[in-house]
Enzyme design. Structure first.
Site, PDB file in Angstrom:
ATOM      1  N   ARG A 118       1.070  -1.145  -0.169  1.00 21.13           N
ATOM      2  CA  ARG A 118       0.028   0.027   0.081  1.00 21.13           C
ATOM      3  C   ARG A 118       1.010   1.211  -0.074  1.00 21.13           C
ATOM      4  O   ARG A 118       0.234   2.279   0.301  1.00 21.13           O
ATOM      5  CB  ARG A 118      -0.838  -0.148   1.412  1.00 21.13           C
ATOM      6  N   LYS A 140       2.546  11.225 -11.327  1.00 25.23           N
ATOM      7  CA  LYS A 140       2.186  10.717 -12.352  1.00 25.23           C
ATOM      8  C   LYS A 140       3.130   9.505 -12.682  1.00 25.23           C
ATOM      9  O   LYS A 140       4.199   9.117 -13.305  1.00 25.23           O
ATOM     10  CB  LYS A 140       1.936  11.329 -13.383  1.00 25.23           C
ATOM     11  N   GLU A 182       9.537  18.528 -25.215  1.00 26.19           N
ATOM     12  CA  GLU A 182       9.369  19.061 -24.310  1.00 26.19           C
ATOM     13  C   GLU A 182       9.327  20.138 -23.530  1.00 26.19           C
ATOM     14  O   GLU A 182       9.058  21.420 -22.736  1.00 26.19           O
ATOM     15  CB  GLU A 182       9.299  17.560 -22.947  1.00 26.19           C
ATOM     16  N   LYS A 224       6.818  22.643 -14.150  1.00 23.40           N
ATOM     17  CA  LYS A 224       5.528  21.949 -14.076  1.00 23.40           C
ATOM     18  C   LYS A 224       5.782  22.070 -12.530  1.00 23.40           C
ATOM     19  O   LYS A 224       4.877  21.691 -12.020  1.00 23.40           O
ATOM     20  CB  LYS A 224       6.890  20.151 -14.276  1.00 23.40           C
ATOM     21  N   GLU A 234      -4.607  16.457 -12.156  1.00 21.86           N
ATOM     22  CA  GLU A 234      -5.177  17.507 -13.422  1.00 21.86           C
ATOM     23  C   GLU A 234      -6.411  17.445 -14.104  1.00 21.86           C
ATOM     24  O   GLU A 234      -7.506  17.041 -14.315  1.00 21.86           O
ATOM     25  CB  GLU A 234      -4.450  15.703 -14.837  1.00 21.86           C
ATOM     26  N   ARG A 238      -3.064  21.500 -15.204  1.00 20.05           N
ATOM     27  CA  ARG A 238      -1.671  20.359 -15.740  1.00 20.05           C
ATOM     28  C   ARG A 238      -2.408  19.769 -16.902  1.00 20.05           C
ATOM     29  O   ARG A 238      -1.446  19.308 -17.714  1.00 20.05           O
ATOM     30  CB  ARG A 238      -1.821  19.600 -14.124  1.00 20.05           C
ATOM     31  N   ASN A 242      -0.366  19.089 -21.444  1.00 18.15           N
ATOM     32  CA  ASN A 242      -0.266  18.683 -23.233  1.00 18.15           C
ATOM     33  C   ASN A 242      -0.186  18.658 -24.283  1.00 18.15           C
ATOM     34  O   ASN A 242      -0.692  18.407 -25.432  1.00 18.15           O
ATOM     35  CB  ASN A 242      -1.759  17.047 -23.082  1.00 18.15           C
ATOM     36  N   HIS A 245       0.087  17.499 -28.126  1.00 13.17           N
ATOM     37  CA  HIS A 245       0.403  15.860 -27.433  1.00 13.17           C
ATOM     38  C   HIS A 245      -1.072  15.265 -27.578  1.00 13.17           C
ATOM     39  O   HIS A 245      -0.785  13.272 -27.856  1.00 13.17           O
ATOM     40  CB  HIS A 245       0.116  15.158 -25.854  1.00 13.17           C
ATOM     41  N   HIS A 249       0.018  11.351 -29.239  1.00 12.79           N
ATOM     42  CA  HIS A 249      -0.117  10.491 -29.260  1.00 12.79           C
ATOM     43  C   HIS A 249      -0.775   9.782 -30.895  1.00 12.79           C
ATOM     44  O   HIS A 249      -0.586   8.324 -30.686  1.00 12.79           O
ATOM     45  CB  HIS A 249      -0.983  10.233 -27.916  1.00 12.79           C
ATOM     46  N   HIS A 262       8.367   9.508 -28.763  1.00 12.24           N
ATOM     47  CA  HIS A 262       7.508  10.294 -27.935  1.00 12.24           C
ATOM     48  C   HIS A 262       8.002  11.787 -28.447  1.00 12.24           C
ATOM     49  O   HIS A 262       6.884  12.644 -28.555  1.00 12.24           O
ATOM     50  CB  HIS A 262       7.396  10.172 -26.520  1.00 12.24           C
TER      51      HIS A 262
HETATM   52  N1  LIG Z   1       5.142  10.478 -15.288  1.00 14.73           N
HETATM   53  C1  LIG Z   1       4.565  11.187 -16.598  1.00 14.73           C
HETATM   54  O1  LIG Z   1       4.288  12.173 -16.028  1.00 14.73           O
HETATM   55  C2  LIG Z   1       5.697  10.814 -17.781  1.00 14.73           C
HETATM   56  C3  LIG Z   1       6.247  12.230 -18.316  1.00 14.73           C
HETATM   57  C4  LIG Z   1       6.192  11.927 -19.974  1.00 14.73           C
HETATM   58  C5  LIG Z   1       6.486  10.837 -19.858  1.00 14.73           C
HETATM   59  N2  LIG Z   1       6.880   9.794 -19.394  1.00 14.73           N
HETATM   60  C6  LIG Z   1       6.688   8.494 -20.343  1.00 14.73           C
HETATM   61  O2  LIG Z   1       7.884   7.948 -19.937  1.00 14.73           O
HETATM   62  C7  LIG Z   1       8.130   6.943 -21.162  1.00 14.73           C
HETATM   63  C8  LIG Z   1       9.729   7.841 -21.708  1.00 14.73           C
HETATM   64  O3  LIG Z   1      10.571   8.190 -21.054  1.00 14.73           O
HETATM   65  P1  LIG Z   1      11.952   8.561 -22.366  1.00 14.73           P
HETATM   66  O4  LIG Z   1      11.658   9.169 -22.803  1.00 14.73           O
HETATM   67  O5  LIG Z   1      13.140   8.753 -20.437  1.00 14.73           O
HETATM   68  O6  LIG Z   1      12.438   6.935 -22.652  1.00 14.73           O
HETATM   69  P2  LIG Z   1      13.115   5.287 -22.094  1.00 14.73           P
HETATM   70  O7  LIG Z   1      13.382   5.871 -20.248  1.00 14.73           O
HETATM   71  O8  LIG Z   1      12.545   4.584 -22.504  1.00 14.73           O
HETATM   72  O9  LIG Z   1      14.731   5.769 -22.562  1.00 14.73           O
HETATM   73  C9  LIG Z   1      14.815   5.709 -23.370  1.00 14.73           C
HETATM   74  C10 LIG Z   1      15.738   4.970 -23.367  1.00 14.73           C
HETATM   75  O10 LIG Z   1      17.356   6.011 -23.398  1.00 14.73           O
HETATM   76  C11 LIG Z   1      17.730   5.182 -22.934  1.00 14.73           C
HETATM   77  N3  LIG Z   1      18.652   5.675 -21.952  1.00 14.73           N
HETATM   78  C12 LIG Z   1      18.319   6.293 -20.329  1.00 14.73           C
HETATM   79  N4  LIG Z   1      19.224   7.164 -20.166  1.00 14.73           N
HETATM   80  C13 LIG Z   1      20.188   6.698 -20.638  1.00 14.73           C
HETATM   81  C14 LIG Z   1      21.717   7.233 -20.740  1.00 14.73           C
HETATM   82  N5  LIG Z   1      21.606   7.998 -19.530  1.00 14.73           N
HETATM   83  N6  LIG Z   1      22.227   7.188 -20.788  1.00 14.73           N
HETATM   84  C15 LIG Z   1      22.109   6.278 -22.182  1.00 14.73           C
HETATM   85  N7  LIG Z   1      21.098   5.349 -22.369  1.00 14.73           N
HETATM   86  C16 LIG Z   1      19.898   5.946 -21.692  1.00 14.73           C
HETATM   87  C17 LIG Z   1      16.879   3.894 -22.153  1.00 14.73           C
HETATM   88  O11 LIG Z   1      17.517   2.728 -21.703  1.00 14.73           O
HETATM   89  C18 LIG Z   1      16.414   3.955 -23.356  1.00 14.73           C
HETATM   90  O12 LIG Z   1      16.551   2.869 -24.425  1.00 14.73           O
HETATM   91  C19 LIG Z   1       7.471   6.745 -21.705  1.00 14.73           C
HETATM   92  O13 LIG Z   1       7.232   6.008 -21.110  1.00 14.73           O
HETATM   93  C20 LIG Z   1       6.133   7.414 -20.782  1.00 14.73           C
HETATM   94  O14 LIG Z   1       4.871   7.799 -20.631  1.00 14.73           O
HETATM   95  C21 LIG Z   1       5.481   9.786 -18.150  1.00 14.73           C
HETATM   96 ZN   LIG Z   2       4.803  13.902 -23.284  1.00 12.53          ZN
END
Ligand SMILES: NC(=O)c1ccc[n+]([C@@H]2O[C@H](COP(=O)([O-])OP(=O)(O)OC[C@H]3O[C@@H](n4cnc5c(N)ncnc54)[C@H](O)[C@@H]3O)[C@@H](O)[C@H]2O)c1
Ligand SMILES: [Zn+2]
Length: 356
Positions: A118, A140, A182, A224, A234, A238, A242, A245, A249, A262
């Site tokens: 929990r 999130k 972003e 943020k 949201e 918030r 998007n 997005h 998306h 993305h």
């Molecule tokens: N929670 C939120 O508010 C929120 C907001 C935006 C996106 N997201 C989520 O985030 C995810 C995307 O995140 P991301 O773009 O970081 O992708 P990711 O976590 O897949 O990382 C991108 C790539 O970079 C590699 N990598 C990470 N750090 C590295 C480093 N320092 N050196 C070398 N390689 C590295 C990873 O292994 C991966 O291959 C999605 O699932 C999306 O839904 C969440």
């Molecule tokens: Zn985004």
């Protein structure tokens, strides 16, 4: 080192931005506590940074769990595997989880932290630009479901966020650019002057100049944090995060996740939103050009994929989580540095805008 706070009463937490925070023993221990911590990371990041972090907690016999690299592992299956690992190791409610990685690791770890017994504490150590300016801040957390991305999750805040800008040294250039989408988004929704800053700092940011990176990441996190503090779950404000997005998306879904990153899809989506805002008289042609220039400067796409039709956009956008009463809701600029949510864009307008 820079520091700011996400202000959420008893759930408030600090964001630290600096170099070599991964080995900042004193500060890390302050937030992780005395119990045996569990580091969650992936197969790409583990060989780069895991040992440094393990060494910090050496005396606490830290555990670690390494997931494969990829969006498809942000799943209930891996949620279950991590939960089982924690149970097998008798991890109690004082166990702190440490998310070491990009948004995938951060979202998954956060969701496990929200649910395990929990709720256990967790900290974020984001290692992609995208996760440093966006996903690690705001609480999130989620996993994907075969029927939809991020469909199972929780709002659950970390105890602290450690942004070590040195980790960007190893990030592939394409991932860095995706994160810049972003960053540009924050300028468009909140601060027109920041768009000029991003144009000016292009060469510094592209060569990972520490001071410029930290200045820009700080700015994004501050925006943020302010938005999240006003609207954690949201209910309204918030949703402006998007911008780009709704169209983005649709691009990701149509083109297949991973083919367009993305951030790339969001960049094209912001351009479509800017063009739509221009049609509605909210932006003038010069302002749209200015946005296009900055997006292009960072090697990001400024147009929808040429094979995608307006009808294909609509098909995906009708499933958007933001929609209410069957109406597609768009975030559109009202002027540079300001956006609003609208739900009065007709299907014909979208088709004309996409041009096919
Ligand atoms: N929670 C939120 O508010 C929120 C907001 C935006 C996106 N997201 C989520 O985030 C995810 C995307 O995140 P991301 O773009 O970081 O992708 P990711 O976590 O897949 O990382 C991108 C790539 O970079 C590699 N990598 C990470 N750090 C590295 C480093 N320092 N050196 C070398 N390689 C590295 C990873 O292994 C991966 O291959 C999605 O699932 C999306 O839904 C969440
Ligand atoms: Zn985004």
């Amino acid at each position: 080192m820079l520091e700011l706070k996400v202000d959420l009463n008893e759930r408030s937490y600090p964001i630290f931005i600096g170099e070599h925070l991964l080995s900042d023993e004193g500060r890390l221990k302050q937030y992780v506590g005395q119990s045996r911590p569990v580091i969650i990371t992936n197969t790409t990041i583990a060989p780069l940074y895991l040992d440094t972090l393990l060494a910090v907690f050496d005396a606490q016999a830290p555990l670690h769990f390494v997931i494969p690299d990829g969006e498809q592992y942000k799943s209930l299956e891996w949620f279950e595997k991590i939960s089982a690992f924690l149970l097998e190791h008798n991890c109690g409610r004082d166990t702190c989880l440490i998310a070491l990685g990009g948004g995938v690791v951060g979202d998954l770890t956060g969701f496990v932290a929200a649910c395990y017994q929990r709720g256990v504490p967790f900290i974020q150590i984001p290692t992609t630009l995208l996760s440093q300016v966006d996903s690690s801040v705001g609480g999130k957390t989620a996993v994907n479901h075969p029927l939809g991305k991020n469909m199972i999750g929780a709002f659950y805040q970390p105890k602290a966020v450690f942004i070590d800008t040195k980790t960007l040294d190893t990030l592939p250039a394409r991932e860095f650019a995706a994160g810049m989408a972003e960053v540009i988004k924050y300028a468009l929704i909140y601060d027109a002057a920041f768009l000029d800053t991003l144009a000016e700092l292009h060469s510094e940011l592209s060569t990972l100049n520490t001071q410029s990176l930290q200045q820009v990441i700080y700015k994004c996190c501050a925006i943020k944090a302010e938005i999240v503090a006003k609207d954690e779950t949201e209910a309204g404000l918030r949703a402006l995060l998007n911008l780009g997005h709704t169209f983005g998306h649709a691009i990701e879904a149509e083109m297949g996740y991973g083919n367009w990153l993305h951030g790339e899809a969001v960049a094209a989506g912001m351009m479509i939103a800017a063009n739509l805002a221009c049609q509605r008289g909210a932006l003038n042609a010069d302002e749209v050009e200015k946005i296009r220039d900055v997006i292009a400067l960072y090697q990001l796409p400024t147009e929808a994929p040429s094979e995608m039709t307006g009808e294909q956009f609509l098909m995906h956008m009708r499933k958007d989580k933001k929609n209410k009463q069957g109406k597609i809701r768009f975030i559109l600029p009202t002027q540079l540095g300001q956006c609003t949510l609208v739900d009065d864009v007709s299907d014909e307008t979208v088709v004309t805008l996409i041009g096919r």
